[in-house]
Design a protein around this motif. Structure first.
Motif, short mmCIF file in Angstrom:
data_model
loop_
_atom_site.label_atom_id
_atom_site.label_comp_id
_atom_site.label_asym_id
_atom_site.label_seq_id
_atom_site.Cartn_x
_atom_site.Cartn_y
_atom_site.Cartn_z
N VAL A 199 -15.83 -63.03 36.62
CA VAL A 199 -15.36 -61.97 37.51
C VAL A 199 -13.89 -61.64 37.22
CG1 VAL A 199 -15.11 -61.20 39.90
CG2 VAL A 199 -16.98 -62.73 39.27
N ALA A 200 -13.08 -62.69 37.03
CA ALA A 200 -11.66 -62.47 36.74
C ALA A 200 -11.46 -61.74 35.43
CB ALA A 200 -10.93 -63.81 36.71
N LEU A 201 -12.27 -62.08 34.42
CA LEU A 201 -12.16 -61.41 33.12
C LEU A 201 -12.52 -59.94 33.24
CD1 LEU A 201 -11.68 -61.55 30.08
CD2 LEU A 201 -14.07 -62.25 29.79
N TRP A 202 -13.61 -59.64 33.93
CA TRP A 202 -13.99 -58.24 34.15
C TRP A 202 -12.90 -57.48 34.90
CZ3 TRP A 202 -17.38 -55.25 31.92
CH2 TRP A 202 -18.54 -55.79 31.34
N THR A 203 -12.30 -58.13 35.89
CA THR A 203 -11.23 -57.48 36.66
C THR A 203 -10.06 -57.13 35.77
OG1 THR A 203 -11.86 -58.71 38.65
CG2 THR A 203 -9.67 -57.75 38.61
N ALA A 204 -9.67 -58.08 34.90
CA ALA A 204 -8.54 -57.84 34.00
C ALA A 204 -8.85 -56.73 33.00
CB ALA A 204 -8.19 -59.14 33.27
N LEU A 205 -10.04 -56.76 32.42
CA LEU A 205 -10.41 -55.75 31.42
C LEU A 205 -10.50 -54.35 32.04
CD1 LEU A 205 -13.13 -57.69 29.37
CD2 LEU A 205 -10.76 -57.19 28.69
N LEU A 206 -11.17 -54.26 33.20
CA LEU A 206 -11.31 -52.97 33.85
C LEU A 206 -9.97 -52.46 34.38
CD1 LEU A 206 -14.65 -53.66 35.77
CD2 LEU A 206 -14.33 -52.06 33.87
N GLY A 207 -9.15 -53.38 34.90
CA GLY A 207 -7.82 -52.97 35.38
C GLY A 207 -6.96 -52.44 34.25
N LEU A 208 -7.04 -53.10 33.09
CA LEU A 208 -6.28 -52.65 31.93
C LEU A 208 -6.77 -51.27 31.47
CD1 LEU A 208 -4.19 -53.22 29.72
CD2 LEU A 208 -6.00 -54.37 28.41
N ALA A 209 -8.09 -51.10 31.44
CA ALA A 209 -8.65 -49.81 31.03
C ALA A 209 -8.22 -48.70 31.99
CB ALA A 209 -10.17 -49.90 30.96
N ALA A 210 -8.27 -48.98 33.29
CA ALA A 210 -7.90 -47.97 34.27
C ALA A 210 -6.43 -47.58 34.14
CB ALA A 210 -8.18 -48.49 35.68
#
Length: 267
Positions: free
Chosen positions: A249-260
């Motif tokens: 979950v943390a990895l997805w949050t970081a990746l999606l936050g970076l993309a956004a």
């Protein structure tokens, strides 16, 4: 299942004047809160619908009986964390993207750049507002599950809270990515609806993750809400959630936050 209605396009944040009397972020947050409270559709789908779903499922007799295939638990026990995740899906994927996209499409973000209020304050306020609404809905679901159906409160409260915060962060980051990619409100609604259906499946709305076939369950568990569902279930049972699930979950949050943050445009 019917998706949430999009907010009306008549919302116009009038924050320049209040910003002179208060801090810009406070002014925007107060204004956006008032606008949010005027949207009965959003309030229903975020705050009431997840709890209503839980109540409806409580009327299904087999869901109230212990099942050996579920470790002696009842289906209704599994649907409390699922309903918690559903509140987050509604807030992050159905309610927030159309609002921000409409602001950008109508040039509101561009005009805000000439006032004391920066567009980033509006983004922060939207994330905080929808995140708070999702967490409030989660608390309501847990309370109704406990009072109405005798579902035990989370046995590992700290682990449950951590998984909950990571899950809402992941969904809001996904919503921010949709806002960044969609140039119009219609596009944001369409993309959000596809993501909404996919996330509902991985969260276990239709079939609890624990009841899925082994191969499908392993695939679902590497998605943000599939992993969050497992982490919440473990914490609800009294165990500390697996660091593997929390890490996903943390990895997805970081990746999606970076993309956004990289893709988002103010105009």
């Amino acid at each position: 299942m019917t998706s949430a209605p999009t907010p009306t396009s008549t919302r116009t944040p009038e924050t320049a004047a209040p910003a002179r009397r208060r801090g810009p972020l406070t002014a925007v947050l107060l204004t956006e809160t008032r606008l949010f409270l005027r949207e009965p559709g959003s309030l229903f789908w975020i705050l009431a619908f997840p709890t209503a779903l839980l109540v409806i499922l409580g009327f299904v007799p087999p869901f109230m009986e212990a099942d050996d295939n579920l470790g002696g638990r009842r289906v209704i026990d599994l649907y409390v964390p699922v309903s918690v995740l559903l509140a987050m899906i509604m807030a992050g994927l159905q309610a927030m993207p159309p609002v921000l996209t409409a602001y950008r499409e109508r040039g509101i973000l561009r005009r805000m750049s000439t006032t004391p209020v920066r567009p980033s304050a509006l983004l922060t306020a939207q994330i905080a507002l929808h995140g708070a609404a999702a967490l409030g809905s989660a608390a309501l679901v847990v309370a109704v599950g406990r009072i109405g159906y005798g579902v035990a409160l989370p046995g590992q409260f700290a682990g449950y809270a951590l998984a909950l915060l990571l899950a809402v962060s992941a969904v809001l980051a996904l919503g921010g990515t949709i806002c960044a990619l969609a140039r119009t409100t219609k596009a944001a609604t369409a993309v959000g609806s596809v993501a909404y259906l996919a996330m509902m499946f991985t969260a276990g709305v239709w079939v609890p993750v624990q009841a899925m076939p082994d191969t499908l369950r392993r695939i679902v568990q590497i998605t943000p809400l599939g992993a969050a569902s497992q982490a919440l279930d473990q914490a609800a049972s009294g165990a500390w959630p697996s660091w593997a699930y929390l890490g996903v979950v943390a990895l997805w949050t970081a990746l999606l936050g970076l993309a956004a943050s990289r893709l988002f445009r103010w105009q």
